[in-house]
Design an enzyme around this catalytic site. Structure first.
Site, PDB file in Angstrom:
ATOM      1  N   GLU A 185       0.830  -1.210   0.000  1.00 36.01           N
ATOM      2  CA  GLU A 185       0.000   0.000   0.000  1.00 36.01           C
ATOM      3  C   GLU A 185       0.860   1.253   0.000  1.00 36.01           C
ATOM      4  O   GLU A 185       0.715   2.127   0.839  1.00 36.01           O
ATOM      5  CB  GLU A 185      -0.959   0.003   1.200  1.00 36.01           C
ATOM      6  N   ASP A 186       1.771   1.318  -0.931  1.00 32.64           N
ATOM      7  CA  ASP A 186       2.569   2.528  -1.153  1.00 32.64           C
ATOM      8  C   ASP A 186       3.559   2.857  -0.039  1.00 32.64           C
ATOM      9  O   ASP A 186       4.122   3.953  -0.046  1.00 32.64           O
ATOM     10  CB  ASP A 186       1.673   3.751  -1.352  1.00 32.64           C
TER      11      ASP A 186
END
Lengths: 1180, 320
Positions: free
Chosen positions: A793-794
């Site tokens: 998630e980044d």
């Protein structure tokens, strides 16, 4: 080769006819000086055509150098400065001149006249002594950067019934806040060294005010054009034509609408919103219906549309002007208090003259121009009914005007000035009304300077423009200048804010308008509710200011415009003639519009009329629009003759040699400003090579369609568009440098980077703006790979050694202040030397002997930073001397959190406006990145730090290169930020060959962006793979990784959101007094709420005891005495050691039980409202 | 495989050795060994670095923490580091710079009296111990013919009237705690490539094809002999495992033209030191520390207990 042939043929044409107007056009019929001017410029053109002919076969000229030249001359906030300068130099004089006489009502011979007005040097008055000030002084000591408004006056002095005229010069009537870098500012025209001496950053754009020490920007306001006909539909779908008139005297809105096939007038001052238009026309003297029809146009379709309206008028039996006026008289709104004496001619005529279409002036009761204006409005409306294409688009940028600070302040000043004049009048009337006047009467003594000073200061500091005189109530017009990073400041001064409310769910105004090309940035807009409404100016946009109308009007007549007065109604719309409309006023008509327009443009290019005058031929409406009003957006373009650019190599050489400036380009007619409307008459080629013989203009540089903030993004044209928008929002949150004077400022909150860098992959905009000098980020070597699972998630994985060496390290400054209050009994707070032997001494270690914390000391929570004492008695009569015992300690205690050590950076002493001592402390914290800190690249790819890993565990290449951070490749496919990949490649080539690479928007054809091919070539030459991938070894096992890793430098920004400021947890802690429940919010050390949804989950799960514990035990448990008989709450009697019911007056049937305090509170509150909740208890 | 030992005897061949640079081959061992050596060199070889700064006067533009951070990153000559104590383990003192076993004291006094900017550099740091001083690069700069006026590492620049006065204490530490204690600027290794050209197939290529094939390699691994027109491997270690030549060969329709494999037991190390200790010393220290770590494992109780389970491996660990 074919293209080449074409080219030479084109230039051949040029040789034969160096003058560009139509072949059949003859010498314009113009007189005297104007003719000379026209000849002048013809000569010039001929000269240019011949002198540069040799170059014209060459390749496209690199026009980029024009841009730095353009920005050097004007900076990025020229629009603000121009507008303010215009106000200070011109507008203020007009306002004062328009209201220059104050007369006494009782004795008209006693008067005061303003002869002249000007703004002095910025100064402040201390103890009646005027001191000059500079902006940085104001910022530090909370002053307003203002200059006195000086007037020369002539007035009557009366003493002993003798009146004598006097003159006085340089009387101060108020203080005007001064815009930084405007003509009146001390910074105007200063060079870098002088600016540094004044404590000012040379890269600071100016364009804002300093009010009481805070920097305030007046946002650019976007609104619909004034004094223009706009054809639109209303809510019911009826087509209407509306004009918002605005003159110095009145402001009104006139709507002519078509309802049930009849045409009506809507004007606020009338009681009904439906006045038949024919009645109005008749009232203005147009008694002949035939003339009306002729004025609208003889086309039978117009006649058919007019017929119902004519019939209605006839039905009302109105045939003459008198009848019409009588009819209108009945419809006029009655004033509640009819104080004004009834005018002879009737109110209706007055309204028609002054309010109805106020922008069309009426001289000597000649209503004909107004009638024609109405006819034109009706004609346009009917056009729209017959053909929907003729509707105006309200969102079209050409129909918009940008209102700048100068205009807004001028409105405000006008109002305040008039208020002051009326106040002065009131006081002198009162004074002169007294019968026994003994003392000398001096008119000039009664000028009150506070009204204007305070009014301006208050409005600018609150941002609420409440100008009753103009029925203007706008909020949030001025904002505190964002100083989070250099770029946020730049973005703030170029921001354009809308006028209408943001909540409306309409898409029209939010959509990207094709007409905003080159004028407003297509990327830079916030997300969320203001999306698409708040805009930013593009790099080369200029916003015009008003220009003198008189000479332009007479010039139009000289160039063959036939005056309206001379035209019959029939002649108005003859097929081949065009109406000439100047700033919304119909001047007349012209039989050869193209010829007329070319003439006007020629004069403009020759510099004989202002460069911002726009000439727009509207073929559809058969009109020529000439505009010289303020607030139009325009931009410079290179002029091309039959597709050949006028700028040649020789001009650019002169520019680089420094013998030619941007203004010379304008004056020589090589470049001109076009506004949005005139762009419709131009065919603009993006590049010189794409020009065709029809091309009239060539863009200077395509990347100037973006604004300052979007200009930071490298290769934005390779990104998915929303990513650029996201970056525009995030670039403003990036930490870095703020200004060169950042360490001398005292901001409430300041984020700086310890080692800010200049991006390896720059753009031209970055260099033009100065982002390379005040960067906000660091070049991180990024490996695009999956690592450790803490990168989902980044999230990004960071190298601990990089952090040790200073990557992402930032400094946070916070300001605390303390004021030594003064009290009415002449006592004041005082600061005393700390008593080192006291109990409290442990927390006073950082204090110096003067009782203030010493700079450089480490300050811990609960440390005292000011050893202040307050007098115990602060009210009553003044006390002479008071003993030490009359003071109580009032120490200022630092309430920071544990964590990174905090240091007192600076202590500043100043006096505030009440002359009290004000002490400001700047507290500093140096933070290294930690888990959860937010970072972002320049492509809208934000991510938090997921984990920090030792360098030896990081992958490494055989060259020994080890990345600073690892980014998960899943960030790429859905975001489609190809620009980021090219940035990586370009950055890698940049570091390996030692040259900063460029990635300007759309820059590949013009050489302002390196092509991927060239970058790959460099990479190969330096021994890297052409695709930017490297062969890496795992740092954990030492084995090669299975894939080649895409690795290289990317410019990363550290954003202001840091875990340290947000992290929060609590066990037991403070409670709210009223409900005895835990407080809310991190600032109050509040509890974490178990909300409805969490509660629902627990219910569903059946964890009843957990709910009980969370909602009662850990929240607000309370023990109550309940009477089993009456069910009311009793109390516990400590003497009798038993509960007692106060309604039953005994303690016989009392049960003790627990319930939430909030519940007990509810019961009692209900009781207070005569509702009796009774508890029915049962054994459990 | 009964009775065969896992034990191998790695060989080291030094190719190049300078004070701050070493290149050597490590043969007859596997990646775990090579990587362990690399990791120890980066993270566990102790050096001395400034750890505590007491600032007396600082009127420079940089704030105290900033200067302290910069001071910490200055490499100090740390030949003595191996014999020193960690200040946390030092019983003799409390680590205040007075104790010769664990700390070294530095002083810095600088004030600018002229109108010219004064550069405060690592040369302005005065050490209480002549063996621990900021690394001096002037010799190496002079040797390589660069400008002689290398003044050391700039800490801060002062203008007229600004002053910096501080006392700093340097302590022993390892790179694992903070990168400032890492003696290694670069430690990296590569597998030695084994390049085999299929001569028969190569002969089928024309000269032009050979040339393009040779040039397809981004690094100069192959060369075309100008006389014999034969493709030769000139520098196998320049090969970066980029597969370009293999792809090129496939594109030319000559798959198998060259066969490149990595030798699984042969590594080429490149070590660059920060100057704190000599590159050669860095390697030796790393080996020492690696040995100590292995000893710690071998001598721990857990290992003895696990001896029965692991049998021969356990014996091996004990040096059997």
């Amino acid at each position: 080769m074919a293209a080449d042939d074409d080219h030479s043929r084109m230039t051949g044409d040029n040789e034969k006819k160096p003058v560009t107007h139509d072949p059949e056009s003859k010498e314009p019929r113009i007189s005297g000086e104007m003719r000379a001017a026209a000849n002048d410029c013809n000569d010039q053109w001929r000269w240019q055509a011949s002198s540069c002919r040799n170059d014209s076969n060459k390749q496209a000229v690199d026009k980029f150098q024009l841009l730095p030249e353009f920005l050097k001359g004007r900076g990025l906030v020229k629009q603000h400065l121009d507008s303010f300068n215009y106000f200070v130099n011109t507008e203020i004089k007009k306002i004062v001149k328009a209201n220059d006489r104050i007369e006494s009502n009782t004795d008209p011979s006693i008067y005061l006249r303003f002869l002249d007005v000007r703004i002095g040097e910025p100064s402040v008055t201390v103890n009646a002594v005027s001191e000059t000030i500079n902006p940085h002084m104001c910022r530090l000591s909370d002053l307003t950067y203002a200059a006195p408004i000086l007037v020369d006056i002539e007035y009557i002095e009366e003493s002993h019934a003798q009146k004598a005229p006097r003159e006085k010069k340089d009387v101060v009537i108020g203080r005007m806040p001064i815009m930084l870098r405007s003509h009146r500012c001390v910074l105007h025209g200063k060079d870098e060294a002088e600016l540094a001496r004044l404590g000012e950053c040379p890269l600071d754009p100016g364009g804002y005010f300093i009010i009481k020490g805070t920097e305030k920007v007046v946002l650019i306001q976007e609104q619909l054009s004034k004094n223009r006909i706009i054809i639109d539909t209303d809510k019911k779908g009826n087509i209407n034509a509306s004009v918002t008139s605005s003159t110095e005297a009145t402001k009104s809105k006139t709507v002519i609408k078509m309802e049930n096939e009849k045409i009506y007038l809507q004007l606020n001052i009338f009681t009904t919103p439906k006045i038949p238009i024919m009645v109005v026309l008749k009232a203005m003297g147009m008694e002949s219906i035939q003339e009306v029809v002729q004025m609208v146009g003889r086309d039978p379709r117009y006649g058919a549309l007019l017929l119902p309206s004519i019939e209605e008028c006839a039905k009302e039996k109105i045939y003459t002007q008198e009848q019409a006026l009588e009819y209108l008289e009945t419809k006029v709104k009655k004033f509640q208090f009819a104080s004004a004496p009834p005018e002879k001619e009737g109110r209706a005529l007055g309204i028609l003259r002054d309010v109805f279409l106020a922008n069309v002036p009426v001289y000597k009761n000649n209503f004909r121009p107004k009638c024609i204006y109405v006819a034109v409005m009706m004609r346009r409306m009917m056009d729209a009914i017959l053909n929907k294409d003729a509707m105006d688009d309200k969102d079209y940028v050409g129909n918009k005007r940008l209102e700048l600070s100068g205009q807004l302040i001028s409105l405000l000043f006008e109002d305040l000035f008039k208020t002051m004049v009326s106040e002065v009048k009131k006081t002198i009337d009162k004074l002169l009304g007294k019968h026994s006047r003994s003392s000398r009467f001096d008119f000039s003594q009664h000028l009150n300077s506070n009204i204007i000073s305070f009014g301006l200061e208050r409005t600018l500091s609150t941002g609420n423009w409440d100008v009753k005189r103009f029925r203007m109530h706008r909020k949030g017009m001025s904002q505190v200048l964002a100083r989070l990073s250099f770029i946020s400041t730049m973005g703030h001064v170029t921001r354009v804010s809308p006028q209408f409310e943001k909540s409306r769910k309409v898409s029209g105004p939010r959509a990207l308008q094709p007409s905003q090309w080159g004028m407003l940035c297509p990327c830079d807009t916030p997300e969320g509710e203001a999306c698409g409404l708040v805009k930013n100016l593009a790099l080369m946009t200029h916003v015009t200011t008003d220009q003198e109308e008189g000479p332009l009007i007479s010039l139009c007549y000289c160039l063959g415009v036939e005056d309206l007065e001379l035209l019959s109604a029939e002649e108005l719309h003859t097929p081949n003639s065009f109406l000439v409309i100047f700033n919304g006023r119909i001047l007349g008509k012209h039989r050869r519009p193209q010829y007329f327009a070319t003439g006007m443009r020629m004069l403009r290019r020759a510099g004989k009329i202002g460069e911002f005058v726009s000439v727009f031929v509207n073929e559809k409406q058969h009109c020529v629009y000439i505009a010289s009003d303020g607030g139009r957006v325009c931009r410079p373009l290179v002029i091309a003759d039959k597709g050949v650019s006028r700028i040649k190599e020789c001009h650019m050489k002169e520019l680089s040699d420094g013998v030619r400036t941007f203004d010379d380009f304008l004056q020589d007619g090589l470049i001109e400003y076009l506004d949005v409307n005139e762009e419709n008459n131009a065919l603009i080629a993006l590049y010189e090579g794409e020009a065709t013989p029809e091309t009239t203009h060539i863009e200077i540089e395509p990347f100037t369609i973006l604004g300052v903030v979007a200009g930071l993004i490298p290769y934005p044209h390779h990104n998915q568009s929303p990513r650029n928008t996201y970056q525009c929002a995030m670039g403003k949150q990036a930490m870095g440098n703020i200004a060169y004077n950042q360490l001398r400022r005292m901001d409430t909150l300041l984020y700086l980077l310890v080692y800010p860098q200049r991006p390896l992959l720059t753009t031209r905009t970055i260099e033009l703006v100065g982002y390379d000098k005040l960067g906000a980020g660091q070049n991180a070597t990024v490996a695009v790979m999956s690592y450790s699972g803490y990168d989902i998630e980044d999230a990004i994985v960071m190298n601990k050694s990089s952090l040790d060496r200073g990557f992402g390290r930032c400094i946070v400054f916070k300001k605390y202040s303390s004021v030594n209050q003064k009290y009415e009994n002449n006592t004041a707070d005082r600061i005393v030397r700390p008593n080192r032997n006291e109990d409290f001494a442990g927390n006073m270690q950082i204090l110096d002997d003067d009782g203030l914390a010493a700079p450089g000391e480490i300050i811990r929570p609960n440390d005292v930073y000011v050893n202040k004492q307050s007098p115990i008695i602060t009210k009553g009569s003044p006390l002479p001397g008071i003993p030490d015992s009359a003071y109580r300690p009032c120490r200022q205690i630092f309430k920071g959190s544990e964590g990174e050590p905090t240091v007192v950076d600076r202590v500043a002493l100043s006096t505030d406006k009440n002359d009290c001592l004000c002490i400001k402390f700047l507290i500093r914290q140096t933070r290294r990145p930690e888990l959860g800190d937010k970072f972002s690249s320049r492509h809208g790819q934000k991510g938090v730090c997921g984990t920090i890993v030792q360098q030896e565990d990081f992958p490494f290449s055989e060259r020994g290169i080890c990345p600073d951070l690892i980014m998960n490749p899943h960030g790429f496919p859905s975001r489609m930020t190809v620009g980021k990949m090219i940035e990586l490649l370009g950055g890698k080539a940049g570091v390996s060959c030692g040259r900063f690479h460029y990635g300007s928007a759309f820059g590949e054809p013009s050489g302002h962006a390196d092509k991927v091919d060239a970058i790959s070539e460099t990479l190969i030459n330096r021994g890297f793979s052409y695709n930017g991938k490297d062969f890496l070894y795992s740092g954990i096992t030492g084995c090669p990784l299975q894939a080649y890793i895409f690795m290289g430098p990317i410019y990363y920004q550290k954003l202001k959101h840091m875990v340290l400021d947000k992290m929060h947890a609590r066990g037991s802690g403070p409670r709210v007094m009223l409900t005895r429940q835990p407080t809310e919010g991190r600032a109050r050390n509040g509890g974490l709420r178990v909300g409805e949804m969490e509660r629902d989950c627990l219910i569903a799960y059946g964890a009843s005891m957990l709910i009980y514990e969370r909602l009662m035990i850990s929240s607000d448990p309370f023990e109550v005495q309940v009477c089993r008989v009456c069910g009311l709450l009793g109390y516990y009697n400590h003497k009798l050691k038993t509960g007692i019911c106060s309604s039953c007056k005994n303690g016989d049937n009392i049960s003790t039980m627990k319930l939430p305090y909030a519940c007990k509170l509810l019961i009692q509150e209900l009781q207070s409202m005569n509702i009796v909740p009774r508890l029915k208890l049962a054994e459990a | 495989m009964e009775g065969s030992s896992y034990q191998r005897f790695p060989k080291v061949k030094i190719r190049e050795l300078r004070d701050d640079y070493a290149k050597f081959e490590l043969r007859d061992t596997d990646a775990s060994m090579a990587n362990a050596l690399r990791r120890v060199m980066i993270a566990e070889v102790p050096t001395i670095a400034i750890d505590l700064v007491e600032i007396e006067v600082n009127s420079s533009v940089l704030n105290d923490e900033f200067i302290a951070h910069r001071l910490g990153l200055i490499p100090l000559t740390s030949e003595r580091a191996m014999s020193m104590r960690f200040s946390r383990d030092c019983d003799a003192c409390d680590g205040d710079g007075q104790c010769e076993f664990c700390s070294v004291e530095f002083h810095l006094r600088a004030k600018c009296h002229s109108d010219q900017t004064l550069d405060v550099t690592s040369k302005d740091l005065y050490s209480s111990d002549h063996t621990v001083v900021p690394v001096d690069f002037s010799d190496s700069a002079a040797a390589s013919g660069e400008a002689l006026d290398t003044k050391g590492i700039i800490i801060v620049k002062l203008r007229r009237g600004q002053e910096l006065r501080l006392r700093a204490i340097a302590r022993k530490g390892i790179g694992k705690d903070h990168a400032k204690w890492s003696p290694a600027a670069t430690v990296t290794f590569m597998y030695e490539p084994n390049i085999h050209i299929n001569e028969d197939l190569m002969e089928t290529l024309t000269l032009e094809e050979k040339r393009t094939w040779v040039e397809s390699c981004p690094t100069r691994v192959f060369e075309l002999d100008p006389v014999t027109h034969q493709v030769m491997v000139v520098d196998p270690e320049a090969y970066t495992y980029d597969d370009e030549v293999i792809k090129k060969a496939e594109a030319m329709g000559k798959a198998g033209l060259v066969d490149i494999t990595a030798k699984e037991d042969s590594f080429i190390f490149t070590v660059e030191s920060t100057g704190a200790i000599k590159a050669s010393q860095l390697i030796l220290n790393a080996i020492d520390i690696l040995k100590q770590k292995l000893d710690a494992v071998r001598l721990s109780d857990d290992t003895v207990e696990a001896d029965d389970q692991f049998g021969e491996l356990g014996a091996h660990m004990r040096g059997g």
